[in-house]
Structure formats: C-alpha cells, structure tokens
Motif scaffolding. Structure first.
Motif, PDB file in Angstrom:
ATOM      1  N   GLU A 170     -21.373  -9.047 -10.909  1.00  0.00           N
ATOM      2  CA  GLU A 170     -22.731  -9.531 -10.684  1.00  0.00           C
ATOM      3  C   GLU A 170     -23.612  -8.408 -10.151  1.00  0.00           C
ATOM      4  OE1 GLU A 170     -22.184 -14.192  -9.472  1.00  0.00           O
ATOM      5  OE2 GLU A 170     -21.471 -12.673  -8.049  1.00  0.00           O
ATOM      6  N   PHE A 171     -23.042  -7.608  -9.258  1.00  0.00           N
ATOM      7  CA  PHE A 171     -23.810  -6.495  -8.706  1.00  0.00           C
ATOM      8  C   PHE A 171     -24.121  -5.467  -9.792  1.00  0.00           C
ATOM      9  CE2 PHE A 171     -24.098  -2.247  -6.836  1.00  0.00           C
ATOM     10  CZ  PHE A 171     -25.120  -2.446  -5.922  1.00  0.00           C
ATOM     11  N   ARG A 172     -23.123  -5.195 -10.647  1.00  0.00           N
ATOM     12  CA  ARG A 172     -23.317  -4.212 -11.713  1.00  0.00           C
ATOM     13  C   ARG A 172     -24.500  -4.603 -12.597  1.00  0.00           C
ATOM     14  NH1 ARG A 172     -19.111  -1.494 -13.893  1.00  0.00           N
ATOM     15  NH2 ARG A 172     -17.715  -3.227 -13.369  1.00  0.00           N
ATOM     16  N   ASN A 173     -24.577  -5.882 -12.944  1.00  0.00           N
ATOM     17  CA  ASN A 173     -25.654  -6.354 -13.813  1.00  0.00           C
ATOM     18  C   ASN A 173     -27.024  -6.174 -13.166  1.00  0.00           C
ATOM     19  OD1 ASN A 173     -23.780  -7.132 -15.731  1.00  0.00           O
ATOM     20  ND2 ASN A 173     -23.635  -9.233 -14.945  1.00  0.00           N
ATOM     21  N   GLN A 174     -27.086  -6.435 -11.855  1.00  0.00           N
ATOM     22  CA  GLN A 174     -28.350  -6.306 -11.156  1.00  0.00           C
ATOM     23  C   GLN A 174     -28.683  -4.847 -10.835  1.00  0.00           C
ATOM     24  OE1 GLN A 174     -30.411  -8.830 -10.784  1.00  0.00           O
ATOM     25  NE2 GLN A 174     -28.889 -10.174 -11.771  1.00  0.00           N
ATOM     26  N   TYR A 175     -27.644  -4.054 -10.592  1.00  0.00           N
ATOM     27  CA  TYR A 175     -27.841  -2.651 -10.219  1.00  0.00           C
ATOM     28  C   TYR A 175     -28.439  -1.854 -11.375  1.00  0.00           C
ATOM     29  CZ  TYR A 175     -26.772   2.099  -8.649  1.00  0.00           C
ATOM     30  OH  TYR A 175     -26.864   3.425  -8.280  1.00  0.00           O
ATOM     31  N   ASP A 176     -28.186  -2.299 -12.603  1.00  0.00           N
ATOM     32  CA  ASP A 176     -28.770  -1.634 -13.773  1.00  0.00           C
ATOM     33  C   ASP A 176     -30.291  -1.625 -13.691  1.00  0.00           C
ATOM     34  OD1 ASP A 176     -26.340  -1.061 -14.878  1.00  0.00           O
ATOM     35  OD2 ASP A 176     -26.285  -2.818 -16.190  1.00  0.00           O
ATOM     36  N   ARG A 177     -30.852  -2.623 -13.063  1.00  0.00           N
ATOM     37  CA  ARG A 177     -32.309  -2.705 -12.916  1.00  0.00           C
ATOM     38  C   ARG A 177     -32.828  -1.584 -12.013  1.00  0.00           C
ATOM     39  NH1 ARG A 177     -32.961  -8.374 -10.415  1.00  0.00           N
ATOM     40  NH2 ARG A 177     -35.186  -7.849 -10.525  1.00  0.00           N
ATOM     41  N   TYR A 200     -24.526  -0.191  -0.563  1.00  0.00           N
ATOM     42  CA  TYR A 200     -24.015   1.159  -0.834  1.00  0.00           C
ATOM     43  C   TYR A 200     -22.497   1.173  -1.035  1.00  0.00           C
ATOM     44  CZ  TYR A 200     -28.626   3.004   0.005  1.00  0.00           C
ATOM     45  OH  TYR A 200     -29.976   3.285  -0.111  1.00  0.00           O
ATOM     46  N   ARG A 201     -21.793   0.177  -0.500  1.00  0.00           N
ATOM     47  CA  ARG A 201     -20.359   0.078  -0.778  1.00  0.00           C
ATOM     48  C   ARG A 201     -20.132  -0.272  -2.253  1.00  0.00           C
ATOM     49  NH1 ARG A 201     -19.002  -3.836   2.467  1.00  0.00           N
ATOM     50  NH2 ARG A 201     -18.575  -5.455   0.952  1.00  0.00           N
ATOM     51  N   GLU A 207     -19.733   4.061  -8.828  1.00  0.00           N
ATOM     52  CA  GLU A 207     -19.705   5.502  -9.086  1.00  0.00           C
ATOM     53  C   GLU A 207     -18.273   5.988  -9.288  1.00  0.00           C
ATOM     54  OE1 GLU A 207     -21.696   7.065  -5.719  1.00  0.00           O
ATOM     55  OE2 GLU A 207     -23.722   6.684  -6.497  1.00  0.00           O
ATOM     56  N   ILE A 208     -17.356   5.514  -8.450  1.00  0.00           N
ATOM     57  CA  ILE A 208     -15.941   5.895  -8.579  1.00  0.00           C
ATOM     58  C   ILE A 208     -15.379   5.382  -9.891  1.00  0.00           C
ATOM     59  CG2 ILE A 208     -13.631   5.491  -7.633  1.00  0.00           C
ATOM     60  CD1 ILE A 208     -14.913   5.437  -4.851  1.00  0.00           C
ATOM     61  N   GLU A 209     -15.743   4.146 -10.233  1.00  0.00           N
ATOM     62  CA  GLU A 209     -15.275   3.551 -11.486  1.00  0.00           C
ATOM     63  C   GLU A 209     -15.779   4.357 -12.673  1.00  0.00           C
ATOM     64  OE1 GLU A 209     -16.837  -0.257 -13.672  1.00  0.00           O
ATOM     65  OE2 GLU A 209     -15.406  -0.885 -12.109  1.00  0.00           O
ATOM     66  N   MET A 211     -16.640   7.548 -12.698  1.00  0.00           N
ATOM     67  CA  MET A 211     -15.946   8.838 -12.709  1.00  0.00           C
ATOM     68  C   MET A 211     -14.563   8.702 -13.338  1.00  0.00           C
ATOM     69  SD  MET A 211     -16.950  10.326  -8.949  1.00  0.00           S
ATOM     70  CE  MET A 211     -15.685  11.585  -9.074  1.00  0.00           C
ATOM     71  N   ASN A 212     -13.866   7.628 -12.974  1.00  0.00           N
ATOM     72  CA  ASN A 212     -12.521   7.394 -13.519  1.00  0.00           C
ATOM     73  C   ASN A 212     -12.560   7.164 -15.019  1.00  0.00           C
ATOM     74  OD1 ASN A 212     -11.325   7.664 -11.020  1.00  0.00           O
ATOM     75  ND2 ASN A 212     -11.371   5.484 -10.567  1.00  0.00           N
ATOM     76  N   ASN A 213     -13.579   6.423 -15.474  1.00  0.00           N
ATOM     77  CA  ASN A 213     -13.718   6.166 -16.906  1.00  0.00           C
ATOM     78  C   ASN A 213     -14.002   7.461 -17.666  1.00  0.00           C
ATOM     79  OD1 ASN A 213     -13.274   3.437 -16.668  1.00  0.00           O
ATOM     80  ND2 ASN A 213     -15.446   2.913 -16.469  1.00  0.00           N
ATOM     81  N   ASN A 214     -14.822   8.327 -17.090  1.00  0.00           N
ATOM     82  CA  ASN A 214     -15.137   9.608 -17.724  1.00  0.00           C
ATOM     83  C   ASN A 214     -13.899  10.496 -17.832  1.00  0.00           C
ATOM     84  OD1 ASN A 214     -17.822   9.033 -18.090  1.00  0.00           O
ATOM     85  ND2 ASN A 214     -18.451   9.871 -16.100  1.00  0.00           N
ATOM     86  N   LYS A 215     -13.038  10.404 -16.813  1.00  0.00           N
ATOM     87  CA  LYS A 215     -11.798  11.185 -16.840  1.00  0.00           C
ATOM     88  C   LYS A 215     -10.900  10.726 -17.970  1.00  0.00           C
ATOM     89  CE  LYS A 215     -11.591  12.347 -11.917  1.00  0.00           C
ATOM     90  NZ  LYS A 215     -10.857  12.124 -10.646  1.00  0.00           N
ATOM     91  N   ILE A 216     -10.883   9.404 -18.168  1.00  0.00           N
ATOM     92  CA  ILE A 216     -10.026   8.845 -19.238  1.00  0.00           C
ATOM     93  C   ILE A 216     -10.508   9.330 -20.584  1.00  0.00           C
ATOM     94  CG2 ILE A 216      -9.369   6.711 -20.386  1.00  0.00           C
ATOM     95  CD1 ILE A 216      -9.478   5.333 -17.660  1.00  0.00           C
ATOM     96  N   PHE A 217     -11.836   9.321 -20.781  1.00  0.00           N
ATOM     97  CA  PHE A 217     -12.388   9.695 -22.088  1.00  0.00           C
ATOM     98  C   PHE A 217     -12.315  11.197 -22.358  1.00  0.00           C
ATOM     99  CE2 PHE A 217     -14.824   5.605 -21.511  1.00  0.00           C
ATOM    100  CZ  PHE A 217     -14.161   4.936 -22.501  1.00  0.00           C
TER     101      PHE A 217
END
Length: 219
Positions: A170-177, A200-201, A207-209, A211-217
């Motif tokens: 839910e936060f991710r969807n709103q944070y995009d705004r 901020y938590r 942000e960590i998520e 970064m981890n996704n970018n490492k995978i790709f």
C-alpha cells in the motif's frame, strides 16, 4: 490493618494464582485482609496506579503489606531494597510468602542474640531473592533481544511487535506519487496518518528492495 498486593506483567497473565495464595495464607493465619490491590503492568519500576494508591494513600504505621513473591514487588534489586527500607522506616511490616523469615514476628523473641541472628538471616534472604528477581528479568530481556536479532538476520523482523497498520505494498503505491512529484512527503504522511519515522522506514525498505532487484538483474 492487613493489605495484599499482587502484580503481573501483562494483560494476558492471570492474577488468579497469586490472589488465591494471598487468600489462603490469610485464612490459615486467621488474618482479615482489608483489600488486595492489583496491577497488570511491568515491574521495571514502581510507577503503577494501584501500588501508588496503596503506598501513598492507604498504608499507615502499624499496617502489614502481604505479597506472594519478591518479584511481584519489583524487578530491580536496588529498587526493591529501597522500597522495603521505606516500609521499615515507616513502621509498615512486609510479609513475603516465598521468604519464610519475613512471616516471623521477631518482636516475640525473648533472646536478643536469636533475634539478631534471625534478622541477619532475614536480610540476607531478602537481598538474595531481590537479586534473583533482577537476574530473571535480565535473562528474559537478553533472550528477547537475541530473538529479535535472530529475526532481523532472517529478514523476519517485521513480524516482531505490533502488526503494521499499512502494508508495504500500500505504501509503495502511494509513494510513487511522491516520486513523480504529485504530492510532497509531508502531505503523504498526513494523508496516510503515519509518522515521519514510519515513512522513512518504509522508504528505506523500498530502496533496499530496489537495490537487491538491480543486483539480480545485473548478475
């Protein structure tokens, strides 16, 4: 006057066992308990509503306070001993059911040496039980800290404590705004009714998520 006091650390714990012990003791000694005061609160300090009333407004010189165990009074050795000294200084007797010597009336002793020896033994036992109460608290806190750290290492730290009122999705969807400058961070906090710490938590987790996704790709 005789009064009882009992405490448990959480709302989930039951008072029944301790209350029964107090009532049974009073019955076997033909003691009339005026009232038993109870708290469902941590024993880390003495700032407890019912205990405060009992100590400051109810107990008087010549009265007797009965508790089941030393740790029902408190969990800090120094604080327990200070509290017991307060009662002694104010001529209020404290009987602790788990410490037999506190149940003895030394004023009935005719032998002065015997009285002195029993008082010494009593003081030693009280200090030992107070130390044990603190040791048990410290051991439990250590286990809790270790458990939390283990959960954090496993990535399960979110399961600790109260359930989240707002999911990360839910936060991710709103944070995009915020990312597209549709809304400011402060306005989003107000809209979602969350604190800046929570905001901020969540942001850090995303942000960590990312970064981890970018490492995978990129591997």
């Amino acid at each position: 006057m005789y009064y009882g006091y009992h405490r448990v650390s959480t709302q989930e714990q039951h008072l029944d066992r301790g209350l029964k012990e107090l009532h049974d003791f009073a019955y076997t000694r033909s003691i009339h308990l005026q009232k038993i005061y109870v708290d469902k609160i941590s024993g880390k300090d003495f700032n407890r509503p019912r205990y405060t009333v009992l100590k400051e407004d109810v107990l008087r010189s010549g009265d007797t306070l009965i508790i089941t165990e030393c740790d029902r009074l408190g969990r800090n050795k120094k604080a327990i001993l200070q509290e017991l000294q307060f009662y002694k200084d104010n001529n209020i007797r404290v009987m602790i059911l788990e410490i037999p010597t506190t149940l003895m009336d030394f004023s009935t002793f005719t032998d002065q040496l015997a009285t002195m020896l029993m008082e010494t033994i009593n003081n030693m036992l009280v200090e030992m039980y107070a130390a044990y109460a603190q040791a048990e608290m410290e051991k439990r806190q250590k286990r809790q800290r270790e458990g939390i750290e283990t959960m954090k290492l496993r990535g399960d730290w979110q399961k600790y404590g109260r359930p989240r009122s707002l999911s990360i999705e839910e936060f991710r969807n709103q944070y995009d705004r915020v990312l597209i400058s549709e809304i400011s961070a402060s306005k989003l906090m107000k809209e979602l009714n969350i604190s800046d710490t929570t905001y901020y938590r969540y942001k850090k987790e995303l942000e960590i998520e990312s970064m981890n996704n970018n490492k995978i790709f990129t591997t």
